[in-house]
Design a protein around this motif. Structure first.
Motif, PDB file in Angstrom:
ATOM      1  N   LEU A 193       0.829  -1.198   0.000  1.00 17.22           N
ATOM      2  CA  LEU A 193       0.000   0.000   0.000  1.00 17.22           C
ATOM      3  C   LEU A 193       0.871   1.258   0.000  1.00 17.22           C
ATOM      4  N   GLY A 194       1.976   1.212   0.735  1.00 14.48           N
ATOM      5  CA  GLY A 194       2.901   2.344   0.752  1.00 14.48           C
ATOM      6  C   GLY A 194       3.503   2.629  -0.604  1.00 14.48           C
ATOM      7  N   ILE A 195       3.760   1.564  -1.375  1.00 16.12           N
ATOM      8  CA  ILE A 195       4.323   1.732  -2.711  1.00 16.12           C
ATOM      9  C   ILE A 195       3.297   2.355  -3.651  1.00 16.12           C
ATOM     10  N   LEU A 196       2.037   2.101  -3.399  1.00 17.06           N
ATOM     11  CA  LEU A 196       0.999   2.674  -4.248  1.00 17.06           C
ATOM     12  C   LEU A 196       0.710   4.128  -3.879  1.00 17.06           C
ATOM     13  N   ILE A 197       0.693   4.438  -2.585  1.00 10.45           N
ATOM     14  CA  ILE A 197       0.352   5.782  -2.130  1.00 10.45           C
ATOM     15  C   ILE A 197       1.579   6.701  -2.073  1.00 10.45           C
ATOM     16  N   GLY A 198       2.719   6.157  -1.723  1.00 11.84           N
ATOM     17  CA  GLY A 198       3.939   6.955  -1.571  1.00 11.84           C
ATOM     18  C   GLY A 198       4.304   7.784  -2.787  1.00 11.84           C
ATOM     19  N   PRO A 199       4.382   7.192  -3.984  1.00 14.94           N
ATOM     20  CA  PRO A 199       4.721   8.001  -5.166  1.00 14.94           C
ATOM     21  C   PRO A 199       3.693   9.093  -5.462  1.00 14.94           C
ATOM     22  N   LEU A 200       2.430   8.794  -5.217  1.00 14.81           N
ATOM     23  CA  LEU A 200       1.385   9.791  -5.443  1.00 14.81           C
ATOM     24  C   LEU A 200       1.585  10.988  -4.518  1.00 14.81           C
ATOM     25  N   LEU A 201       1.770  10.719  -3.229  1.00 11.21           N
ATOM     26  CA  LEU A 201       1.995  11.808  -2.270  1.00 11.21           C
ATOM     27  C   LEU A 201       3.306  12.540  -2.540  1.00 11.21           C
ATOM     28  N   GLY A 202       4.353  11.773  -2.843  1.00  8.09           N
ATOM     29  CA  GLY A 202       5.649  12.385  -3.127  1.00  8.09           C
ATOM     30  C   GLY A 202       5.616  13.297  -4.333  1.00  8.09           C
ATOM     31  N   ALA A 203       4.950  12.844  -5.389  1.00 10.47           N
ATOM     32  CA  ALA A 203       4.838  13.675  -6.595  1.00 10.47           C
ATOM     33  C   ALA A 203       4.023  14.932  -6.320  1.00 10.47           C
ATOM     34  N   MET A 204       2.951  14.782  -5.558  1.00 13.18           N
ATOM     35  CA  MET A 204       2.136  15.956  -5.217  1.00 13.18           C
ATOM     36  C   MET A 204       2.942  16.961  -4.409  1.00 13.18           C
ATOM     37  N   ILE A 205       3.672  16.490  -3.420  1.00 15.23           N
ATOM     38  CA  ILE A 205       4.474  17.395  -2.579  1.00 15.23           C
ATOM     39  C   ILE A 205       5.566  18.067  -3.417  1.00 15.23           C
ATOM     40  N   GLY A 206       6.249  17.278  -4.270  1.00 16.45           N
ATOM     41  CA  GLY A 206       7.300  17.841  -5.120  1.00 16.45           C
ATOM     42  C   GLY A 206       6.768  18.915  -6.054  1.00 16.45           C
ATOM     43  N   GLU A 207       5.657  18.627  -6.691  1.00 16.76           N
ATOM     44  CA  GLU A 207       5.053  19.616  -7.600  1.00 16.76           C
ATOM     45  C   GLU A 207       4.568  20.833  -6.836  1.00 16.76           C
ATOM     46  N   PHE A 208       3.972  20.622  -5.686  1.00 20.52           N
ATOM     47  CA  PHE A 208       3.462  21.735  -4.883  1.00 20.52           C
ATOM     48  C   PHE A 208       4.593  22.674  -4.484  1.00 20.52           C
ATOM     49  N   LEU A 209       5.730  22.103  -4.083  1.00 16.23           N
ATOM     50  CA  LEU A 209       6.871  22.924  -3.695  1.00 16.23           C
ATOM     51  C   LEU A 209       7.480  23.648  -4.896  1.00 16.23           C
ATOM     52  N   TYR A 210       7.449  23.021  -6.053  1.00 15.43           N
ATOM     53  CA  TYR A 210       8.043  23.617  -7.254  1.00 15.43           C
ATOM     54  C   TYR A 210       7.213  24.793  -7.780  1.00 15.43           C
ATOM     55  N   ARG A 211       5.924  24.706  -7.695  1.00 15.11           N
ATOM     56  CA  ARG A 211       5.020  25.710  -8.277  1.00 15.11           C
ATOM     57  C   ARG A 211       4.690  26.834  -7.298  1.00 15.11           C
ATOM     58  N   LYS A 212       5.691  27.461  -6.736  1.00 19.62           N
ATOM     59  CA  LYS A 212       5.486  28.525  -5.747  1.00 19.62           C
ATOM     60  C   LYS A 212       4.876  29.784  -6.352  1.00 19.62           C
ATOM     61  N   ASP A 213       4.995  29.923  -7.658  1.00 22.41           N
ATOM     62  CA  ASP A 213       4.512  31.151  -8.293  1.00 22.41           C
ATOM     63  C   ASP A 213       2.993  31.176  -8.494  1.00 22.41           C
ATOM     64  N   LEU A 214       2.316  30.065  -8.249  1.00 18.75           N
ATOM     65  CA  LEU A 214       0.872  29.991  -8.463  1.00 18.75           C
ATOM     66  C   LEU A 214       0.108  30.134  -7.144  1.00 18.75           C
ATOM     67  N   GLU A 215      -1.178  30.410  -7.266  1.00 22.45           N
ATOM     68  CA  GLU A 215      -2.028  30.453  -6.073  1.00 22.45           C
ATOM     69  C   GLU A 215      -2.164  29.048  -5.499  1.00 22.45           C
ATOM     70  N   PHE A 216      -2.595  29.005  -4.234  1.00 19.96           N
ATOM     71  CA  PHE A 216      -2.677  27.731  -3.515  1.00 19.96           C
ATOM     72  C   PHE A 216      -3.535  26.703  -4.260  1.00 19.96           C
ATOM     73  N   GLU A 217      -4.761  27.093  -4.676  1.00 19.91           N
ATOM     74  CA  GLU A 217      -5.666  26.144  -5.340  1.00 19.91           C
ATOM     75  C   GLU A 217      -5.087  25.667  -6.666  1.00 19.91           C
TER      76      GLU A 217
END
Length: 173
Positions: A107-131
């Motif tokens: 289950l961690g292998i299935l959820i981990g990449p999804l959460l990791g990718a979301m966090i990575g993208e969220f941190l990278y896109r600082k120039d956009l609004e939160f939503e």
């Protein structure tokens, strides 16, 4: 000798499953079983099977990397999202996701990449609004996960082809 043959075929079937399911050895199990058969029975009849197994093992690595990359690219993910997915995979595999008290590494292998990718993208896109950051991060994460899933299916087909080649070349025993 016949018992060993069927045990090795069962190991190869586990290898086919492992080519599709993360954290289960896949093509390497198939190659190992073919090599055991070759050591015990002689490599003269295994030319095609060993060649196919090695090709599948090499193609599997390429398919894995390419499918995740293409999925990420299709969804507009950055390198941050891809790196986040890899880190999430490692965290998920070793059970470092504290919110997962059940399901273990699978289950961690299935959820981990999804959460990791979301966090990575969220941190990278600082120039956009939160939503907008959340929406883009989720889209990129889904792209990476779908790409990886498609890659796993292709790996499963390659592994199946390898086992079929082995069975065809060794069936008469």
């Amino acid at each position: 000798m016949l018992i060993l043959y069927w045990i090795l075929v069962l190991v190869m079937l586990v290898g086919i499953i492992g080519a599709v399911v993360p954290a289960v050895p896949g093509s390497s199990l198939i190659l190992g079983a073919i090599l055991v058969w070759g050591i015990v029975n002689g490599f003269s009849e295994l030319g095609w099977a060993v060649g196919a197994a090695i090709a599948v093992l090499l193609l599997s690595v390429g398919v894995d990397l390419l499918s995740a990359y293409l999925g990420a690219q299709q969804a507009g993910a950055s390198r941050w999202g891809q790196i986040g997915a890899i880190i999430g995979f490692v965290f998920g595999f070793f059970g470092f996701l504290p919110a997962l008290p059940f399901g273990g590494p699978l289950l961690g292998i299935l959820i981990g990449p999804l959460l990791g990718a979301m966090i990575g993208e969220f941190l990278y896109r600082k120039d956009l609004e939160f939503e907008a950051r959340i929406k883009l991060a989720f889209r990129a994460a889904i792209g990476i996960v779908v790409g990886t899933f498609v890659g796993n299916l292709i790996q499963g087909l390659l592994a199946l082809a390898c086992v079929v080649v082995f069975l065809v070349t060794t069936w008469p025993l």
